[in-house]
Design a protein around this motif. Structure first.
Motif, mmCIF file in Angstrom:
data_model
loop_
_atom_site.group_PDB
_atom_site.id
_atom_site.type_symbol
_atom_site.label_atom_id
_atom_site.label_comp_id
_atom_site.label_asym_id
_atom_site.label_seq_id
_atom_site.Cartn_x
_atom_site.Cartn_y
_atom_site.Cartn_z
ATOM 1 N N TRP A 162 10.462 40.146 57.684
ATOM 2 C CA TRP A 162 11.242 39.377 58.638
ATOM 3 C C TRP A 162 10.416 38.285 59.318
ATOM 4 O O TRP A 162 9.229 38.447 59.575
ATOM 5 N N ASN A 163 11.112 37.184 59.635
ATOM 6 C CA ASN A 163 10.581 36.111 60.461
ATOM 7 C C ASN A 163 11.356 36.078 61.784
ATOM 8 O O ASN A 163 12.547 36.399 61.821
ATOM 9 N N TYR A 164 10.692 35.642 62.846
ATOM 10 C CA TYR A 164 11.392 35.346 64.095
ATOM 11 C C TYR A 164 11.775 33.863 64.097
ATOM 12 O O TYR A 164 10.967 33.004 63.748
ATOM 13 N N GLU A 165 12.997 33.565 64.499
ATOM 14 C CA GLU A 165 13.358 32.187 64.806
ATOM 15 C C GLU A 165 13.395 32.057 66.317
ATOM 16 O O GLU A 165 13.915 32.942 67.015
ATOM 17 N N LEU A 166 12.853 30.950 66.836
ATOM 18 C CA LEU A 166 12.587 30.832 68.262
ATOM 19 C C LEU A 166 13.290 29.627 68.868
ATOM 20 O O LEU A 166 13.565 28.630 68.183
ATOM 21 N N GLY A 167 13.585 29.746 70.159
ATOM 22 C CA GLY A 167 14.091 28.619 70.924
ATOM 23 C C GLY A 167 15.606 28.530 70.923
ATOM 24 O O GLY A 167 16.323 29.436 70.498
ATOM 25 N N ASN A 168 16.066 27.391 71.411
ATOM 26 C CA ASN A 168 17.517 27.140 71.484
ATOM 27 C C ASN A 168 17.987 26.164 70.424
ATOM 28 O O ASN A 168 19.162 26.161 70.054
ATOM 29 N N ASN A 169 17.063 25.337 69.887
ATOM 30 C CA ASN A 169 17.372 24.425 68.783
ATOM 31 C C ASN A 169 18.647 23.616 69.052
ATOM 32 O O ASN A 169 19.522 23.513 68.198
ATOM 33 N N ASN A 170 18.728 23.078 70.260
ATOM 34 C CA ASN A 170 19.886 22.257 70.639
ATOM 35 C C ASN A 170 21.207 22.994 70.442
ATOM 36 O O ASN A 170 22.201 22.414 69.984
ATOM 37 N N ASN A 186 13.504 41.577 73.514
ATOM 38 C CA ASN A 186 14.692 41.118 72.795
ATOM 39 C C ASN A 186 14.827 41.700 71.392
ATOM 40 O O ASN A 186 15.951 41.885 70.905
ATOM 41 N N VAL A 187 13.705 41.955 70.724
ATOM 42 C CA VAL A 187 13.730 42.487 69.352
ATOM 43 C C VAL A 187 12.720 43.620 69.280
ATOM 44 O O VAL A 187 11.524 43.400 69.480
ATOM 45 N N ASN A 193 15.982 52.533 64.626
ATOM 46 C CA ASN A 193 16.967 51.449 64.652
ATOM 47 C C ASN A 193 16.305 50.137 65.050
ATOM 48 O O ASN A 193 15.361 50.124 65.866
ATOM 49 N N LEU A 194 16.816 49.057 64.497
ATOM 50 C CA LEU A 194 16.486 47.723 64.971
ATOM 51 C C LEU A 194 17.406 47.405 66.148
ATOM 52 O O LEU A 194 18.632 47.560 66.033
ATOM 53 N N ILE A 195 16.830 46.958 67.254
ATOM 54 C CA ILE A 195 17.615 46.552 68.420
ATOM 55 C C ILE A 195 17.424 45.055 68.632
ATOM 56 O O ILE A 195 16.282 44.577 68.741
ATOM 57 N N ILE A 196 18.515 44.320 68.689
ATOM 58 C CA ILE A 196 18.488 42.921 69.109
ATOM 59 C C ILE A 196 19.290 42.850 70.404
ATOM 60 O O ILE A 196 20.496 43.105 70.415
ATOM 61 N N LYS A 197 18.587 42.522 71.486
ATOM 62 C CA LYS A 197 19.180 42.626 72.823
ATOM 63 C C LYS A 197 19.296 41.243 73.463
ATOM 64 O O LYS A 197 18.324 40.473 73.514
ATOM 65 N N TYR A 205 19.634 32.890 79.318
ATOM 66 C CA TYR A 205 19.926 33.974 78.396
ATOM 67 C C TYR A 205 18.866 33.987 77.296
ATOM 68 O O TYR A 205 18.560 32.944 76.710
ATOM 69 N N THR A 206 18.302 35.148 77.035
ATOM 70 C CA THR A 206 17.385 35.302 75.904
ATOM 71 C C THR A 206 17.959 36.327 74.933
ATOM 72 O O THR A 206 18.722 37.219 75.324
ATOM 73 N N SER A 207 17.576 36.183 73.662
ATOM 74 C CA SER A 207 18.082 37.103 72.637
ATOM 75 C C SER A 207 17.141 37.033 71.444
ATOM 76 O O SER A 207 16.034 36.479 71.531
ATOM 77 N N GLY A 208 17.582 37.616 70.324
ATOM 78 C CA GLY A 208 16.758 37.636 69.129
ATOM 79 C C GLY A 208 17.512 37.152 67.896
ATOM 80 O O GLY A 208 18.731 37.355 67.763
ATOM 81 N N ARG A 209 16.760 36.498 67.012
ATOM 82 C CA ARG A 209 17.288 36.028 65.726
ATOM 83 C C ARG A 209 16.162 36.176 64.709
ATOM 84 O O ARG A 209 15.101 35.566 64.851
#
Length: 372
Positions: A162-170, A186-187, A193-197, A205-209
């Motif tokens: 897996w890779n993390y994608e970061l930021g808001n990217n407009n 966030n991840v 289990n994998l948790i994306i919060k 707002y922060t989250s994971g992708r």
């Protein structure tokens, strides 16, 4: 008095006979050769056409119709079970050089591996033929072999996958509000289990992708993802795929497959969709609604069966959508794709959170399994 008979009229039938004989004895030149077909031929067992075509051609166009005779025999495939036996011929019309030898394939759900048969090109009329054999493989699409999985059993996210994608990217093209991070807030992995919060901190707002781009890419197969989904106005979880060629052809030409999307204000309904390019962005999809409860109350299995030119979507084994290349003339999904898991906040489709939305919200993924 006897009628006078003209020698000129008596000679006409004789001239006609001599001309006809000359036509019959005129040389037509050497016969063309039937060129031995080379290469490997295969067909997927559930190919929508249901027929494999073995091409055959002659070295030069003939001045009359050519007949090519062919038959089939078993290798590991069984006539009558995996394919229809053939003992027939095709014609190559005068002035043409090619024809196709058709063999009908029978879907066989009991077979879990590839199977093969032979096409024998045996004789010809109007051409010179040295008999030859062409093998054909029926490619199994039951997708019973586990090709890859992540069971999320480690102490942290496996960055070999897996890779993390970061930021808001407009706003990620959708006016989304979240900022994606690689923070363990966030991840993270918890109890297998994998948790994306998704977290609200004031007005932020922060989250994971996370993605498998350039690490785990696949073409065809069955994907199963077991997950519990978040809910709430403006919450937008997704399990989806993009073409690994996105960096060269861009979106939507790369093709997008949304295995599962949910709008948090409709927590009992998920969507399956494809996005593609045909003179601009196009999409088509469908939805699945639970008869009771919501997707936040327990695990459900979201599945995609991806075959050549054909895809099917399932929730807990119930098919709710399918698409094929007959329906969509633009079909970019015969190339490798990678996975994306994320929880978005806000955006054009779900709208933004409101006072009814509680935070944090999380997507819980038990596993992803890919069968080929």
């Amino acid at each position: 008095m006897k009628p006078e008979i003209s020698f000129r009229w008596l000679a006409l039938p004789l001239i006609f006979l001599l001309f006809a004989a000359a036509l019959c004895t005129k040389e037509t030149g050497p016969l063309p050769d039937v060129v031995a077909t080379s290469g490997t031929f295969s067909i997927y067992e559930d190919d929508m056409s249901g027929t494999v075509y073995v091409p055959v051609e002659i070295s030069a166009s003939a001045d009359k119709t050519v007949k090519i005779y062919y038959s089939t025999s078993d290798i590991t495939a069984l006539a009558g079970t995996d394919y229809m036996a053939v003992d027939s011929f095709v014609t190559i019309p005068r002035g043409k050089v090619r024809a196709n030898l058709p063999v009908t394939i029978i879907p066989n759900p009991s077979r879990t591996e590839d199977a093969a048969f032979s096409v024998h090109i045996t004789r010809a009329e109007g051409a010179v033929l040295q008999p030859f054999i062409v093998p054909v493989t029926i490619v199994n699409t039951d997708y019973a072999r586990l090709a890859w999985s992540d069971e999320f059993e480690g102490s942290g996210l496996n960055t070999d996958n897996w890779n993390y994608e970061l930021g808001n990217n407009n706003g990620w093209g959708n006016n989304e509000l979240e900022i994606y991070t690689n923070s363990t807030a966030n991840v993270f992995i918890e109890n297998g289990n994998l948790i994306i919060k998704a977290i609200k901190d004031g007005s932020t707002y922060t989250s994971g992708r996370i993605t498998t781009q350039n690490k785990r890419t696949f073409t065809y197969g069955k994907t199963e993802i077991r997950a519990i989904l978040p809910e709430g106005k403006g919450i937008w979880p997704a399990l989806w795929m993009l073409g690994n060629n996105i960096s060269t052809v861009g979106w939507p030409k790369c093709g997008e497959i949304d295995i599962m999307e949910l709008l948090g204000q409709q927590p009992n309904k998920v969507y399956g969709t494809v996005h593609y390019d045909k003179n601009g962005h196009q999409y088509t999809g469908s939805s699945y609604m639970l008869s009771s409860g919501t997707f936040s109350l327990g695990y459900h299995i979201f599945s995609l069966v991806w075959q050549p030119n054909h895809m099917k979507w399932y929730v807990d084994g119930q098919k709710f959508f399918e698409v094929n290349s007959r329906d969509l003339s633009a079909f970019p999904w015969n190339l490798p794709q990678f996975y994306i898991f994320n929880v978005a906040v806000g955006g054009n489709w779900p709208g933004n959170p409101d006072e009814t939305t509680s935070f944090p919200q999380q997507m819980v993924v038990d596993y992803i399994r890919v069968y080929q």
